[in-house]
Design a protein around this motif. Structure first.
Motif, PDB file in Angstrom:
ATOM      1  N   GLN A   1       1.023  -1.379  -0.113  1.00 31.50           N
ATOM      2  CA  GLN A   1       0.077   0.231  -0.186  1.00 31.50           C
ATOM      3  C   GLN A   1       0.619   1.366  -0.048  1.00 31.50           C
ATOM      4  OE1 GLN A   1      -2.777  -0.462   3.061  1.00 31.50           O
ATOM      5  NE2 GLN A   1      -4.079  -1.449   2.827  1.00 31.50           N
TER       6      GLN A   1
ATOM      7  N   GLN B   1       1.544   1.414  -3.229  1.00 30.97           N
ATOM      8  CA  GLN B   1       1.071   2.399  -4.532  1.00 30.97           C
ATOM      9  C   GLN B   1       0.403   3.737  -4.480  1.00 30.97           C
ATOM     10  OE1 GLN B   1      -2.886  -0.145  -4.600  1.00 30.97           O
ATOM     11  NE2 GLN B   1      -1.418  -1.892  -3.165  1.00 30.97           N
ATOM     12  N   LYS B   2       0.149   4.187  -2.859  1.00 25.00           N
ATOM     13  CA  LYS B   2       0.665   6.031  -2.595  1.00 25.00           C
ATOM     14  C   LYS B   2       1.896   6.783  -2.799  1.00 25.00           C
ATOM     15  CE  LYS B   2       0.003   8.538   1.735  1.00 25.00           C
ATOM     16  NZ  LYS B   2      -0.321   8.592   2.470  1.00 25.00           N
TER      17      LYS B   2
ATOM     18  N   THR C   1       2.010   6.614  -6.815  1.00 29.93           N
ATOM     19  CA  THR C   1       0.187   7.595  -7.183  1.00 29.93           C
ATOM     20  C   THR C   1       1.162   8.330  -7.413  1.00 29.93           C
ATOM     21  OG1 THR C   1      -1.157   5.525  -6.962  1.00 29.93           O
ATOM     22  CG2 THR C   1      -1.691   7.440  -7.609  1.00 29.93           C
ATOM     23  N   ARG C   2       1.521   9.521  -6.186  1.00 31.89           N
ATOM     24  CA  ARG C   2       1.650  10.357  -6.114  1.00 31.89           C
ATOM     25  C   ARG C   2       2.925  11.164  -6.995  1.00 31.89           C
ATOM     26  NH1 ARG C   2       2.490  11.057   0.490  1.00 31.89           N
ATOM     27  NH2 ARG C   2      -0.036  11.725   0.863  1.00 31.89           N
ATOM     28  N   SER C   3       3.223  10.084  -7.515  1.00 38.32           N
ATOM     29  CA  SER C   3       5.067  10.656  -8.224  1.00 38.32           C
ATOM     30  C   SER C   3       4.300  10.318 -10.000  1.00 38.32           C
ATOM     31  CB  SER C   3       5.541   9.287  -8.396  1.00 38.32           C
ATOM     32  OG  SER C   3       6.328   9.322  -6.608  1.00 38.32           O
ATOM     33  N   GLY C   4       2.385  10.217 -10.094  1.00 39.71           N
ATOM     34  CA  GLY C   4       2.014   9.906 -11.625  1.00 39.71           C
ATOM     35  C   GLY C   4       2.703   8.691 -12.691  1.00 39.71           C
TER      36      GLY C   4
ATOM     37  N   ARG D   1       1.979   4.457 -13.122  1.00 39.38           N
ATOM     38  CA  ARG D   1       1.363   3.380 -13.493  1.00 39.38           C
ATOM     39  C   ARG D   1       2.251   2.208 -12.687  1.00 39.38           C
ATOM     40  NH1 ARG D   1      -0.698   2.688 -18.907  1.00 39.38           N
ATOM     41  NH2 ARG D   1      -2.305   1.334 -17.948  1.00 39.38           N
TER      42      ARG D   1
END
Length: 437
Positions: A109, A112-113, A116-119, A121
């Protein structure tokens, strides 16, 4: 942002010139990056994920493997649960497995977090087919497993879709049974299966420490020999990473790196700067002493210019270096020249003179100069020399003690060389070494 003492790197990792030099070399290559559990918990974790975003923007494929050792230790202490193994290399009972699964989900997790913040996939990839370790030295290892197969095609499909695979140290067999795997071994297995260019371990250690010295670069053959004959000389905390690095290079991975993941910008510096911050394990082709070429003149000049400032060498112009290029040798690491020397026949006697043994400051006191001299002895012998000469003003202890040269006199020089020696007035010490008999 606050930094831990002593681990902020001075080199700017995003230096454009340094990065652009390597972009064509690494485009579409695969880097397997292994995060120790402690690095996931460190304040630099988010910056490391931004560094991974830089790699992806440069069209470098990245596969992430993560450990959970720190999380296992913390949760077991908080809950008073006695576990049989922290790192997935020892026996795993049911309680240890249950805690490992929970820790793996938590770490997943965090990735994933942060990604995602770093743009970016990503996907938690179910691509490892495990098998149980079983009985080892008479002990049942329970739920400890090892990778019997890495589904490389599935990982490659994710990467083609610009998705970063995240691989957990928990894997499930076809019957749905869970096994705890060691993350270091898993990362090496993934690198081998994917024919990765680099296997990078992010740890809380500065690199491979051997006999209390951090090795900046070391050939895989040398490291393998040390691990076989004197494993106790390798710091225990990085021994398994060293072993898995050797395994990976033996099976085709080009480079393995062990670096301190707490260093700000350390990942990019290790990849894009010729010096780096940690330890690099390399195949034999990585390190080479070769004849100098005209394109090397600027690099040789830069090295000699530093020596001139220290008064250890008379100034040499680029034109002088060019005239002497046929007698010049260089020591090259990953495309960068870190040392040079000259090997000149002293006609008409069967002598060769070694000169201008110069090493970039960062690589000094790491055995590079000695290797250059040893190579000169071999090369001079091949060309029929009986003796090797060295004339020096400041490197007398190096040639005398480290390279076992003996004191010589002007009588050991040819007539022409002696005349030049007396003319220049440098009063260099003359040393000599027999190559035969």
């Amino acid at each position: 942002m606050s930094q831990e003492p002593g681990i902020e790197h001075a080199i700017k990792p995003t230096d454009l010139r340094g990065i652009l030099k390597y972009v064509p070399m690494f485009r579409n290559h695969v880097f397997v990056i292994s995060f120790d559990g402690s690095i996931v918990e460190h304040e630099q974790f988010s910056d490391l994920l931004l560094d991974i975003a830089v790699l992806r923007n440069l069209n470098i494929q990245v596969v992430i493997v993560h450990g959970i050792g720190k999380q296992m230790r913390q949760k077991s202490q908080e809950r008073g649960i006695e576990i049989t193994d922290v790192y997935g290399s020892g026996p795993t009972d049911q309680d240890t497995l249950d805690l490992a699964i929970e820790c793996s989900l938590d770490v997943g997790q965090k990735f994933q977090k942060g990604l995602t913040r770093s743009g970016l996939r990503f996907a938690i990839a179910n691509v490892v087919t495990p098998t149980e370790v079983g009985l080892l030295n008479g002990e049942d290892y329970g739920f400890t497993g090892k990778a019997s197969k890495i589904q490389a095609s599935a990982i490659e499909a994710l990467m083609r879709s610009e998705i970063i695979p995240i691989i957990s140290p928990i894997a499930y067999d076809r019957a749905g049974r869970a096994y705890r795997l060691n993350a270091d071994a898993l990362a090496a297995d993934c690198a081998i299966a994917l024919k990765a260019s680099k296997l990078i371990f992010l740890s809380p250690r500065p690199g491979i420490t051997i006999n209390d010295e951090v090795r900046v670069n070391i050939p895989a053959t040398e490291l393998e020999e040390i691990l076989k004959k004197a494993p106790e000389t390798v710091e225990k905390a990085c021994r398994l990473k060293a072993e898995r690095s050797v395994d990976a290079l033996r099976d085709g991975v080009t480079r393995a790196h062990i670096i301190d993941g707490r260093v700000f910008g350390g990942l990019l510096t290790e990849i894009f700067d010729k010096v780096g911050i940690g330890s690099m394990i390399h195949a034999n082709a990585y390190q080479e002493i070769r004849k100098a070429r005209p394109k090397d003149i600027q690099a040789i000049y830069d090295i000699t210019r530093h020596a001139t400032k220290n008064a250890s060498l008379k100034p040499r112009s680029k034109s002088e270096i060019e005239r002497e290029i046929s007698n010049t040798w260089v020591y090259e690491i990953d495309g960068s020249i870190i040392a040079c020397m000259q090997l000149i026949p002293d006609e008409p006697r069967k002598n060769f003179e070694i000169g201008m043994v110069l090493v970039q400051s960062f690589y000094q006191k790491r055995g590079v100069g000695k290797k250059m001299v040893e190579f000169a002895e071999i090369e001079a012998t091949k060309q029929g020399a009986d003796t090797l000469l060295a004339l020096t003003t400041q490197s007398y202890p190096f040639f005398k003690k480290s390279c076992r040269f003996s004191d010589g006199t002007k009588d050991d020089l040819s007539k022409a060389r002696r005349a030049n020696y007396e003319k220049n007035g440098r009063e260099s010490r003359i040393l000599i070494k027999a190559l035969k008999g």
